[in-house]
Write a protein that holds these residues in place. Structure first.
Motif, short mmCIF file in Angstrom:
data_model
loop_
_atom_site.label_atom_id
_atom_site.label_comp_id
_atom_site.label_asym_id
_atom_site.label_seq_id
_atom_site.Cartn_x
_atom_site.Cartn_y
_atom_site.Cartn_z
N PHE A 92 0.80 -1.21 0.00
CA PHE A 92 0.00 0.00 0.00
C PHE A 92 0.84 1.27 0.00
CE2 PHE A 92 -2.50 -3.34 2.12
CZ PHE A 92 -3.58 -3.38 1.25
N ARG A 93 2.14 1.16 -0.26
CA ARG A 93 3.01 2.32 -0.17
C ARG A 93 3.33 2.91 -1.54
NH1 ARG A 93 8.58 2.14 3.15
NH2 ARG A 93 9.27 0.74 1.49
N CYS A 94 3.32 4.24 -1.59
CA CYS A 94 3.79 4.98 -2.75
C CYS A 94 5.03 5.75 -2.31
CB CYS A 94 2.72 5.94 -3.26
SG CYS A 94 3.32 7.11 -4.51
N CYS A 95 6.09 5.65 -3.09
CA CYS A 95 7.34 6.35 -2.77
C CYS A 95 7.65 7.35 -3.89
CB CYS A 95 8.49 5.36 -2.62
SG CYS A 95 10.08 6.16 -2.31
N MET A 96 7.93 8.58 -3.50
CA MET A 96 8.37 9.62 -4.43
C MET A 96 9.80 10.00 -4.06
SD MET A 96 5.14 12.19 -4.20
CE MET A 96 3.45 11.58 -4.31
N ALA A 97 10.67 10.16 -5.05
CA ALA A 97 12.06 10.51 -4.76
C ALA A 97 12.57 11.53 -5.76
CB ALA A 97 12.94 9.25 -4.80
N ALA A 98 13.34 12.49 -5.27
CA ALA A 98 13.97 13.50 -6.11
C ALA A 98 15.45 13.56 -5.76
CB ALA A 98 13.32 14.86 -5.90
N PRO A 99 16.34 13.69 -6.76
CA PRO A 99 17.78 13.57 -6.51
C PRO A 99 18.43 14.83 -5.96
CG PRO A 99 17.38 13.98 -8.83
CD PRO A 99 16.02 13.85 -8.19
N ILE A 100 19.39 14.62 -5.07
CA ILE A 100 20.29 15.67 -4.62
C ILE A 100 21.62 15.42 -5.33
CG2 ILE A 100 21.51 16.67 -2.65
CD1 ILE A 100 19.20 15.63 -0.89
N ARG A 101 22.09 16.40 -6.09
CA ARG A 101 23.24 16.19 -6.97
C ARG A 101 24.49 16.88 -6.44
NH1 ARG A 101 21.15 13.85 -11.44
NH2 ARG A 101 18.95 14.23 -11.90
N ASP A 102 25.64 16.29 -6.75
CA ASP A 102 26.91 16.90 -6.36
C ASP A 102 27.40 17.84 -7.46
OD1 ASP A 102 27.92 15.31 -8.40
OD2 ASP A 102 29.00 13.94 -7.06
N ARG A 103 28.61 18.33 -7.32
CA ARG A 103 29.17 19.31 -8.24
C ARG A 103 29.22 18.78 -9.68
NH1 ARG A 103 32.18 23.55 -6.61
NH2 ARG A 103 32.55 22.49 -4.62
N ALA A 104 29.43 17.46 -9.80
CA ALA A 104 29.52 16.85 -11.14
C ALA A 104 28.15 16.53 -11.73
CB ALA A 104 30.36 15.58 -11.06
N GLY A 105 27.09 16.76 -10.95
CA GLY A 105 25.75 16.48 -11.45
C GLY A 105 25.26 15.08 -11.16
N HIS A 106 26.06 14.29 -10.41
CA HIS A 106 25.65 12.93 -10.05
C HIS A 106 24.70 12.96 -8.85
CE1 HIS A 106 29.66 11.43 -11.92
NE2 HIS A 106 28.73 11.59 -12.84
N ALA A 107 23.71 12.10 -8.88
CA ALA A 107 22.79 11.98 -7.74
C ALA A 107 23.48 11.22 -6.62
CB ALA A 107 21.52 11.26 -8.17
N VAL A 108 23.74 11.89 -5.52
CA VAL A 108 24.45 11.28 -4.39
C VAL A 108 23.52 10.94 -3.24
CG1 VAL A 108 26.64 12.36 -4.94
CG2 VAL A 108 25.01 13.56 -3.47
N ALA A 109 22.30 11.46 -3.29
CA ALA A 109 21.30 11.21 -2.27
C ALA A 109 19.95 11.57 -2.86
CB ALA A 109 21.57 12.03 -1.01
N ALA A 110 18.90 11.32 -2.10
CA ALA A 110 17.56 11.67 -2.58
C ALA A 110 16.67 12.06 -1.42
CB ALA A 110 16.95 10.50 -3.35
#
Length: 253
Positions: A201-219
């Protein structure tokens, strides 16, 4: 070549790490017998380590003889949270998201070949959906995992994730090509939403936190029910993306 004394000290450190990991994985006090069995270390070594770590405040022994983390470990964790810039700022962001939307919000990262929740704040509602902080979860079970693999090739993703991790807790297998498509789509959209993966019954939404190089390092993540009103979902996702971008700008400086 390492001396005998250096090798002995290294084994001692390995045993300390194994002991702490077992307590974290169990998320409850463990008896000495459980610690001995789970770490595979000699009985005498476990008793000696527990005594040393208890004297240092890293562990505490309960009246029934079971062992768990001590007060010093809490202090160390608090120090880390205060002086890690991303975690410190993300905590304030999460508190704000929960206050506005009254839904569980989290900061999530990869730990090796698993996903883990670093920060979590529950909603004030009697029913909320959350995951325990620090518990390692298979990457394919999560929206965050799909975001944080965008910089990897298909071969790198296949090599990273154990085959058994594509099987959900309900026994359903996620097809690798479908998972890869999800990763590519998440990269294109700049966010990811999943429903009914690790919990029906779970819905998960995630948006990326990016580093200087533009890589997603967290969300940044929202955990909500699948029956949440679509208009509320849209507002939550917009706010999540905006907040993650703000953290990325700060993190990249």
């Amino acid at each position: 070549m390492a001396s005998s004394s250096e090798s002995t000290r290294a084994r001692g450190v390995d045993r300390v790490v194994a002991l702490l990991r077992q307590l974290h994985d169990a998320r409850r006090p463990l008896s000495m017998r459980e610690l001995i069995e789970s770490t595979g270390a000699p009985r005498s070594s476990v008793y000696e380590l527990v005594t040393i770590l208890t004297d240092a405040g890293w562990l505490e022994t309960r009246p029934d003889g079971s062992v768990f983390f001590g007060r010093e470990m809490h202090y160390y964790g608090a120090d880390y949270a205060v002086h890690n810039d991303l975690i410190s700022r993300a905590h304030q962001t999460i508190l704000s998201l929960v206050k506005v939307h009254d839904e569980t919000a989290q900061l999530c990262m990869l730990e090796g070949n698993k996903y883990t929740v670093v920060l979590s704040e529950n909603s004030a509602r009697p029913f909320n959906i959350s995951s325990d902080i620090g518990v390692r979860v298979p990457i394919p079970w999560t929206a965050t995992g799909r975001l944080l693999l965008a910089h990897l090739s298909a071969d790198e993703i296949r090599a990273l994730i154990p085959d058994e991790d594509f099987v959900l807790d309900n026994g359903t297998r996620i097809v690798f090509d479908d998972f890869l498509h999800d990763v590519e789509r998440a990269a294109q959209l700049g966010y990811c939403c999943t429903e009914g993966l690790s919990q029906t019954f779970r819905c998960c939404m995630a948006a990326p936190i990016r580093d200087r190089a533009g890589h997603a390092v967290a969300a940044l993540c929202f955990m909500t029910g699948r029956d949440t009103d679509p208009s509320k979902r849209a507002a939550m996702l917009d706010d999540l993306i905006r907040s993650a971008k703000a953290l990325s700008q700060t993190y990249a400086r």
